[in-house]
Structures are given as C-alpha cells and as structure tokens.
Design an enzyme around this catalytic site. Structure first.
Site, PDB file in Angstrom:
ATOM      1  N   ASP A  53       0.847  -1.192   0.000  1.00  0.00           N
ATOM      2  CA  ASP A  53       0.000   0.000   0.000  1.00  0.00           C
ATOM      3  C   ASP A  53       0.886   1.247   0.000  1.00  0.00           C
ATOM      4  O   ASP A  53       1.901   1.311   0.702  1.00  0.00           O
ATOM      5  CB  ASP A  53      -0.926  -0.002   1.228  1.00  0.00           C
ATOM      6  CG  ASP A  53      -2.070   0.994   1.085  1.00  0.00           C
ATOM      7  OD1 ASP A  53      -3.222   0.545   0.959  1.00  0.00           O
ATOM      8  OD2 ASP A  53      -1.797   2.222   1.102  1.00  0.00           O
ATOM      9  N   HIS A 100     -10.206  -4.950  -3.518  1.00  0.00           N
ATOM     10  CA  HIS A 100      -8.912  -5.271  -2.908  1.00  0.00           C
ATOM     11  C   HIS A 100      -9.115  -5.702  -1.469  1.00  0.00           C
ATOM     12  O   HIS A 100      -9.983  -5.181  -0.773  1.00  0.00           O
ATOM     13  CB  HIS A 100      -7.943  -4.083  -2.986  1.00  0.00           C
ATOM     14  CG  HIS A 100      -8.525  -2.782  -2.523  1.00  0.00           C
ATOM     15  ND1 HIS A 100      -9.386  -2.039  -3.298  1.00  0.00           N
ATOM     16  CD2 HIS A 100      -8.381  -2.097  -1.364  1.00  0.00           C
ATOM     17  CE1 HIS A 100      -9.743  -0.953  -2.642  1.00  0.00           C
ATOM     18  NE2 HIS A 100      -9.147  -0.961  -1.454  1.00  0.00           N
TER      19      HIS A 100
HETATM   20  P1  AMP Z   1      -9.679   1.685   0.138  1.00  0.00           P
HETATM   21  O1  AMP Z   1      -9.765   3.010   0.826  1.00  0.00           O
HETATM   22  O2  AMP Z   1     -10.172   0.530   0.960  1.00  0.00           O
HETATM   23  O3  AMP Z   1     -10.323   1.735  -1.231  1.00  0.00           O
HETATM   24  O4  AMP Z   1      -8.141   1.394  -0.050  1.00  0.00           O
HETATM   25  C1  AMP Z   1      -7.416   1.906  -1.105  1.00  0.00           C
HETATM   26  C2  AMP Z   1      -5.978   1.787  -0.731  1.00  0.00           C
HETATM   27  O5  AMP Z   1      -5.212   1.910  -1.898  1.00  0.00           O
HETATM   28  C3  AMP Z   1      -5.508   2.860   0.244  1.00  0.00           C
HETATM   29  O6  AMP Z   1      -4.990   2.238   1.414  1.00  0.00           O
HETATM   30  C4  AMP Z   1      -4.445   3.612  -0.550  1.00  0.00           C
HETATM   31  O7  AMP Z   1      -3.356   4.009   0.263  1.00  0.00           O
HETATM   32  C5  AMP Z   1      -4.031   2.583  -1.573  1.00  0.00           C
HETATM   33  N1  AMP Z   1      -3.518   3.108  -2.819  1.00  0.00           N
HETATM   34  C6  AMP Z   1      -4.050   4.071  -3.595  1.00  0.00           C
HETATM   35  N2  AMP Z   1      -3.312   4.255  -4.698  1.00  0.00           N
HETATM   36  C7  AMP Z   1      -2.273   3.372  -4.622  1.00  0.00           C
HETATM   37  C8  AMP Z   1      -1.169   3.058  -5.452  1.00  0.00           C
HETATM   38  N3  AMP Z   1      -0.955   3.706  -6.611  1.00  0.00           N
HETATM   39  N4  AMP Z   1      -0.311   2.090  -5.047  1.00  0.00           N
HETATM   40  C9  AMP Z   1      -0.512   1.433  -3.881  1.00  0.00           C
HETATM   41  N5  AMP Z   1      -1.552   1.681  -3.050  1.00  0.00           N
HETATM   42  C10 AMP Z   1      -2.417   2.638  -3.408  1.00  0.00           C
END
Ligand code: AMP
Length: 113
Positions: free
Chosen positions: A29, A99
């Site tokens: 993440d 995810h």
């Molecule tokens: P959610 O809020 O459950 O949809 O989780 C989305 C997650 O994706 C968050 O914890 C973000 O920090 C993570 N995230 C967003 N963009 C990226 C990226 N490009 N690479 C890795 N993690 C990401």
C-alpha cells in the site's frame, strides 16, 4: 482516467509487487497503516465486493488464500493480523477495484473506526 489498480496490473503505474499469478496480484500500500500493509487484488477489474457474482466465488476465495499465505510468509499469524475489504464510499472505499487489505505487525483494536 483508467482505474489505478488496472494500470498497476498492466505495468503502466509503479507498485512494489510482492506476489502475482494468473488471477491475482499483491503489492505494498502506498500509504501503509501498519508495518505490513499489502493489497491483494484481482487482475480483472471488479469494482467492489457487492458487484461480485456467484462466478466470482473462486476468485474471492483466492484473494483470501493469497492474503493468508502472505501473512504466513511474513510471520504475522502469531501476533495476529487483519484483513479488510471496504465496500462503498461510506465504508471507506476509495479505489473502486476490489482489494483485500492485509495489515499486520502491530496491535489492532475493535471496533474499527
Ligand atoms: P480503500 O480506501 O479501501 O479503497 O483502499 C485503497 C488503498 O489503496 C488505500 O490504502 C491507498 O493508500 C491505496 N492506494 C491508492 N493508490 C495506490 C497506489 N498507486 N499504489 C498502492 N496503493 C495505493
């Protein structure tokens, strides 16, 4: 703008990938909420858990099985770890590509915020 996780799957956006096979992928993440914070995703775009169908049941099992294996590899099981799927904006979902969060390496409280 295409889904950021689809771009990661296609190698068009950077990610620290820790696992991949023909159906799922796992990467770190970007904004970790614990010492270990991985995301396990399907390669195929599926916006959220509530849009999964009966045909997706093997895929849903695979996401959890990979999360459990990654937790095992990182010796998280002894202290406990957490898997989270936020479904919908009201539950904190911000990326609309399904995810499983795998969080570990610290203590967790219940209920979650
Ligand atoms: P959610 O809020 O459950 O949809 O989780 C989305 C997650 O994706 C968050 O914890 C973000 O920090 C993570 N995230 C967003 N963009 C990226 C990226 N490009 N690479 C890795 N993690 C990401």
């Amino acid at each position: 703008m295409e889904c950021i996780f689809c771009r990661i799957v296609k190698g068009q956006a950077p990610a620290r990938i820790v696992y991949e096979d023909e159906t799922v992928m796992a990467f770190e993440d970007l904004h970790p909420q614990a010492p270990v914070h991985l995301l396990v995703i399907p390669r195929r775009h599926l916006p959220s858990l509530s849009e999964a169908t009966a045909e997706d049941e093997p895929l849903l099992g695979r996401l959890l099985a990979v999360a459990a294996r990654l937790a095992q590899e990182r010796q998280l099981a002894g202290r406990g770890y957490r898997t989270v799927i936020n479904n919908g904006a009201g539950a904190g979902q911000s990326v609309f590509h399904l995810h499983v969060h795998l969080l570990g390496g610290r203590l967790f409280h219940w209920p979650p915020g």
